[in-house]
Design an enzyme around this catalytic site. Structure first.
Site, short mmCIF file in Angstrom:
data_model
loop_
_atom_site.label_atom_id
_atom_site.label_comp_id
_atom_site.label_asym_id
_atom_site.label_seq_id
_atom_site.Cartn_x
_atom_site.Cartn_y
_atom_site.Cartn_z
N HIS A 81 43.20 -8.41 -29.61
CA HIS A 81 44.14 -8.38 -30.73
C HIS A 81 44.78 -9.74 -30.93
O HIS A 81 45.07 -10.45 -29.96
CB HIS A 81 45.21 -7.31 -30.52
CG HIS A 81 46.06 -7.50 -29.29
ND1 HIS A 81 47.24 -8.22 -29.31
CD2 HIS A 81 45.91 -7.07 -28.02
CE1 HIS A 81 47.77 -8.21 -28.10
NE2 HIS A 81 46.98 -7.52 -27.29
N ASP A 83 47.62 -9.96 -32.93
CA ASP A 83 49.05 -9.79 -33.14
C ASP A 83 49.80 -9.98 -31.83
O ASP A 83 49.25 -9.80 -30.73
CB ASP A 83 49.35 -8.41 -33.74
CG ASP A 83 48.91 -7.25 -32.85
OD1 ASP A 83 47.79 -7.33 -32.28
OD2 ASP A 83 49.66 -6.27 -32.72
N GLU A 142 47.58 -4.09 -32.36
CA GLU A 142 47.59 -3.45 -31.05
C GLU A 142 49.01 -3.35 -30.50
O GLU A 142 49.35 -2.38 -29.81
CB GLU A 142 46.71 -4.23 -30.08
CG GLU A 142 46.40 -3.49 -28.77
CD GLU A 142 47.44 -3.67 -27.68
OE1 GLU A 142 47.41 -2.93 -26.68
OE2 GLU A 142 48.31 -4.57 -27.81
N GLU A 171 42.55 -7.75 -22.22
CA GLU A 171 43.97 -7.61 -21.88
C GLU A 171 44.29 -8.36 -20.58
O GLU A 171 43.43 -8.48 -19.71
CB GLU A 171 44.33 -6.14 -21.72
CG GLU A 171 44.40 -5.35 -23.01
CD GLU A 171 45.58 -5.74 -23.87
OE1 GLU A 171 46.55 -6.36 -23.36
OE2 GLU A 171 45.55 -5.44 -25.08
N HIS A 354 54.97 -10.82 -22.97
CA HIS A 354 56.11 -10.25 -23.67
C HIS A 354 57.44 -10.88 -23.24
O HIS A 354 58.50 -10.41 -23.66
CB HIS A 354 56.19 -8.73 -23.50
CG HIS A 354 55.07 -7.99 -24.16
ND1 HIS A 354 55.15 -6.66 -24.49
CD2 HIS A 354 53.84 -8.38 -24.56
CE1 HIS A 354 54.02 -6.25 -25.05
NE2 HIS A 354 53.21 -7.30 -25.11
#
Length: 384
Positions: A81, A83, A142, A171, A354
């Protein structure tokens, strides 16, 4: 025009270009332009489309495929992904201006997961076209609701007859060092909202009212007593967690008209989302509650076999690390892809994903590209 030799040698440059495209979920536009410009010179036919409406869309998706000129051979896919989650405040530098400080590349998406995408592009540039069919399955949502992303890409592949034989999701699965963990499955996730209706009234006259709170407490107590399972060979025990209680009663002398709770269940492959919804409804409804539910994803497991073996051997060859096969962590788009082919997740170290000042080791990008190249060759032609 991007030069193929440059791509093969420069995952750092590719990752930097992707990071420089601001792409907070749902991603559209410039970041997809950037990836398309990388893939087309490598011989990939690129399809892009936008689907969905607010509140969960619109979402842009990209499917790129490169076939041999003759026999298509096996089809190996890389999924990921573009995003990213919002960067938040407090970064040491602009989160969308890639910056190398010391041995690290900083920027939102460096780890999750523009770095992995860049490494796979670099690997693809070094894979002979005649080796087999290679594709990229890339979504822009995602990190969001994941309603109009990978599921829409699966529909496209099934319609066009381009379903892969094997799929690697990039991932960030590594923990302490690159290659120490690979995900062969994930638990499922379902959220439920339990509501009990009552009748508002004065606390001094309870016979004229109907307090919903004791009923909700009884429901939650019964749910808390449930043991879903003791785990399996590959999964930890499923768990039910109460994540919110709400009455919204500002007055101390009023019996409220309703009470609500939210629960979240993470479950292994002994259950399905629908079976768990039925279980909770079976507890709540006889006690006066109603249940609404949303399944975020089903549990899946790709049993140890060809694909996980290929990845483990490639990691060992490039790093000397003996990888651990795991099903821990949250959900990913592999939960959708597992419906159409064997899928395994493997990518960069996840310590900063994150977080503020997200960063990837520059050396890891280079090593990951080499691992991905070995994995791809082995998946396509059976050699590493």
């Amino acid at each position: 025009m991007t030069d193929t030799a440059t791509i093969a040698a420069a995952p750092l440059d590719l990752a930097s270009r992707l990071i420089a495209c601001e792409s907070v979920t749902p991603a559209t536009g410039a970041v997809f332009d950037c990836l398309e410009a990388m893939l087309e010179p490598l011989g990939f036919a690129v399809t892009r489309f936008v689907c969905g409406e607010a509140p969960d869309g619109p979402v842009e998706n990209l499917f790129a495929i490169r076939r041999p000129l003759g026999d298509p051979g096996r089809h190996f896919a890389f999924a990921g992904h573009l995003d990213v989650v919002p960067p938040g405040k407090g970064w040491a530098s602009d989160p969308f201006v890639p910056e190398v400080r010391g041995d690290l590349l900083h920027g939102r998406g460096a780890v999750d997961m523009k770095g992995s995408i860049a490494s796979f592009v670099a690997a693809a540039a070094d894979i002979p076209r005649e080796a087999g069919t290679l594709s990229f399955i890339i979504t822009g949502d995602e990190e969001g609701p994941a309603v109009y992303g990978t599921r829409a890409l699966i529909d496209l592949m099934q319609r066009d007859g381009t379903v892969p034989d094997l799929c690697l999701v990039g991932e960030p699965t590594s923990v302490g060092r690159l290659g120490d963990m690979v995900k062969i499955g994930r638990r499922g996730s379902v959220n439920m909202w339990i509501r009990v209706a009552g009748q508002q009234g004065h606390v001094a006259y309870p016979h004229l009212a109907d307090n919903p709170i004791p009923k909700l407490v009884a429901i939650l107590s019964a749910i808390e007593a449930v043991v879903l399972d003791e785990g399996t060979d590959w999964f930890q025990p499923s768990n039910i967690e109460v994540t919110d209680l709400h009455v919204g009663n500002p007055a101390h002398n009023v019996i409220p008209a309703a009470a609500e709770a939210r629960i979240s269940i993470r479950f292994n492959d002994r259950h399905s989302g629908e079976s768990l919804i039925a279980l909770i409804r079976g507890i709540a409804e006889p006690l006066g509650g109603s249940v609404e539910a949303k399944i975020s994803g089903e549990a899946f497991l790709t049993p140890p076999g060809e694909l996980s073996g290929i990845i483990a051997e490639a990691i060992r060859a490039e790093t000397g690390v003996e990888t651990e096969l795991s099903t821990t962590g949250g959900t990913s788009d592999a939960r959708f892809l597992s419906r159409i082919c064997p899928v395994v997740e493997f990518g960069l170290c996840n310590a900063t994903m994150h977080k503020l000042d997200e960063a990837v080791a520059v050396a890891d990008l280079e090593v990951l590209a080499r691992i991905y190249r070995r994995v791809t060759l082995a998946a396509l032609v059976g050699t590493s």
